[in-house]
Design an enzyme around this catalytic site. Structure first.
Site, PDB file in Angstrom:
ATOM      1  N   TYR A 134       0.855  -1.189   0.000  1.00  0.00           N
ATOM      2  CA  TYR A 134       0.000   0.000   0.000  1.00  0.00           C
ATOM      3  C   TYR A 134       0.890   1.238   0.000  1.00  0.00           C
ATOM      4  CZ  TYR A 134      -4.343   2.428   0.069  1.00  0.00           C
ATOM      5  OH  TYR A 134      -5.385   3.228  -0.299  1.00  0.00           O
ATOM      6  N   LYS A 205      -6.301  -2.190  -0.654  1.00  0.00           N
ATOM      7  CA  LYS A 205      -7.199  -2.038   0.495  1.00  0.00           C
ATOM      8  C   LYS A 205      -7.749  -3.387   0.941  1.00  0.00           C
ATOM      9  CE  LYS A 205      -7.519   2.494   1.245  1.00  0.00           C
ATOM     10  NZ  LYS A 205      -7.323   3.162   2.540  1.00  0.00           N
TER      11      LYS A 205
END
Length: 592
Positions: A134, A205
């Site tokens: 991420y 996510k």
């Protein structure tokens, strides 16, 4: 008013294992902390179809019996290996790679080949690999999506699918979907319109949902709504994978999303839908439109608001105060987009819950955008921004012009413009405030309003620091100043766990207040004394469990829960039972 925080969460020292493998290795999962249950997957696939399905493939770990039953004898090496042995091989190979984007690509290939092994890798090395899967590396991966693409993942609904979205939704091969993350790619992190390249954000996510919240990876779905792009570089790039026309706007855009929402909720009626990286005003418009119709929320507006509120509340504790002291704070917010407005509205909700009127709460904020202060004479503001307008001060003034008048005690950076928290601002705030909150929240790291080193130096170590992207602790005058990552990964995985476990029918705004108060309560006095307000990210599963429990209880109190713990279990036991672990399933072949 919300319940006092002491009654709804336990300090971090009581929720994290103190002994055993988890304490020694500091990984996310430990058999003693969950109800282990052998996963069973029923499929009609055999042979190469098994090996080509990352949700079923075990690589070299198939037993002799499985090879016979599944029709793969001779298709994999003869000697079976354990998941642990496979993990060690992959980690050795990963460690040989120095470039962060190349590490991302390696992990992406592993995910597309063997999901169980992929999540084992991430869970064992979360603090090391979270910045790879991420922020900040995912930003570069989005920018180069069309250049590094090798295999599809998730679903794409494009303008070519208008009128046929129900048929497109039916193409997803799995009937059980618990969590959907969807983006239109219009505002990816602080990088702007990346179109279909935004797919890496929902994928990342959902990896955090699995790792942090224990959501089963078989039951997650990343989606891009490809309504075009206004990025001229992508429009002219022959390698770009998305629709090469300008973005749909206005009624056309909303009609597109309406059709998609109808199709996807018909196909997956129990799914929690997280809207991600939509530009303003669409982000807020969609939230207000659907929040009372379906189980959805906006991550940028609400999850960011929850973790930032948690940072503010924890700062009150670090100063030796209580959550009620938030009514005395003065906030200077740089950035008035979806995240900026969402963060400030969440803080306003908390101030009101502590006894202030909404007007009194708004008066504690000074919000700036690229044109300056949201103040008198600004006729270009959206309704969501107008409530933060300072009618007594001329609009357009800069933070530097108003700093001494405002005397902020908390700096919120959601501007995506680096270095806005400069020496003059930081040193001045630290001159009159004990432990001011310094929160440069913009991602990726290159867009942060200041670095941890700058914040510590310019405040002379008098601060609580929390940032959107990770920064190492700072050595200053013989002591270590701890940094904190004010990252949504502390909030949305636990929220998702609570919503999925209770099968909530919607996501009320109270969800994010509960989440913030739980997280803000977890720091021990010893942690707070060093400037550390959150547990380490490698304890995210324990944090998510606490958040999930309180979200599920809230859903039950508000009569929006449709699933409850079985007889003999409480919410804590039920959520532990539901948290997925990276272990190979027992595969049953059956003609369905």
């Amino acid at each position: 008013m919300l319940a006092p925080i002491q009654t709804i969460a336990r300090p971090v020292s009581s929720i994290l294992p103190a002994t055993g493998a988890l304490a020694a290795k500091r990984t996310f999962f430990a058999p003693s902390e969950v109800y282990n249950k052998k996963q069973v997957i029923v499929t009609k696939k055999t042979g190469l179809d098994i090996l080509n399905d990352p949700k079923l493939n075990k690589g070299s770990a198939f037993t002799a019996d499985e090879k016979d039953r599944l029709g793969i004898r001779g298709l994999v090496p003869p000697r079976p290996q354990s998941l642990e042995a496979q993990y060690k091989r992959c980690k050795t190979n990963l460690d040989k790679i120095s470039d962060p984007l190349e590490k991302f690509i390696y992990l992406n290939h592993l995910q597309n080949r063997n999901e169980t092994l992929y999540y084992k890798m991430i869970l064992e090395n979360f603090v090391e690999l979270a910045p790879i899967i991420y922020t900040p590396v995912v930003g570069e991966a989005c920018q180069k999506f069309h250049k590094i693409f090798t295999q599809t993942r998730g679903m794409y609904f494009s303008t070519a699918d208008r009128g046929q979205m129900s048929a497109v939704a039916a193409n997803w091969p799995y009937d059980d979907v618990d969590v959907i993350v969807v983006t239109d790619g219009s505002r990816i992190l602080g990088l702007g319109d990346l179109g279909a390249g935004g797919m890496q954000i929902p994928i990342g996510k959902l990896t955090l949902y699995v790792c942090g919240g224990g959501i089963n990876p078989r039951n997650v779905l990343p989606i891009v709504l490809d309504v075009g792009t206004n990025n001229k570089e992508l429009l002219n790039d022959p390698l770009y994978l998305g629709m090469q026309h300008p973005r749909l706007q206005g009624e056309e855009f909303h009609a597109f999303v309406d059709e998609w929402v109808s199709a996807i909720t018909d196909r997956f009626p129990k799914a929690v839908i997280q809207f991600e990286d939509f530009m303003m005003p669409n982000a807020l418009d969609l939230l207000l439109k659907y929040k009372d119709q379906i189980c959805m929320f906006n991550d940028d507006i609400q999850s960011t608001g929850a973790i930032t509120l948690a940072s503010v509340l924890a700062t009150m504790r670090a100063r030796g105060g209580t959550f009620a002291d938030i009514k005395k704070e003065t906030f200077l917010c740089l950035g008035a987009g979806s995240s900026g407005v969402g963060v400030c509205e969440t803080i306003v909700d908390c101030i009101v819950a502590e006894g202030a009127t909404r007007e009194e709460a708004y008066a504690q904020f000074y919000m700036f955008d690229h044109k300056g202060l949201l103040g008198k004479g600004r006729d270009d503001l959206l309704p969501s921004q107008q409530v933060f307008m300072r009618k007594e001060i001329e609009g357009g003034k800069t933070p530097a012009e108003l700093l001494k008048k405002i005397k902020p005690t908390c700096l919120l950076g959601l501007s995506t413009c680096p270095k806005l928290f400069n020496k003059e601002m930081l040193s001045y705030v630290a001159s009159y405030c004990e432990k001011p909150g310094i929160f440069p929240l913009s991602n990726p790291t290159s867009r942060s309003e200041c670095t941890a080193e700058e914040a510590v130096e310019f405040t002379d170590g008098n601060l609580i620091f929390a940032s959107g992207s990770p920064f190492d602790p700072v050595e200053w005058k013989g002591k270590t100043i701890q940094t904190n990552q004010c990252n949504n990964s502390y909030s949305f995985p636990g929220i998702g766990l609570g919503l999925v476990s209770s099968r909530a029918t919607r996501v009320p705004f109270e969800t994010f207040q509960v989440c913030a108060r739980v997280i803000a309560s977890l720091g021990t006095p010893e942690m707070l004394a060093t400037g550390k307000i959150f547990p380490d990210l490698d304890n995210l599963r324990a944090v998510s469990l606490e958040v999930g429990i309180e979200v599920a209880k809230m859903a039950e109190r508000m009569n929006i829960a449709t699933q409850f713990p079985p007889k003999g279990m409480d919410w804590r036991e039920w959520l532990k039972h539901n948290m997925w672990q990276p272990e190979y399933p027992h595969i049953v072949v059956k003609n369905l």
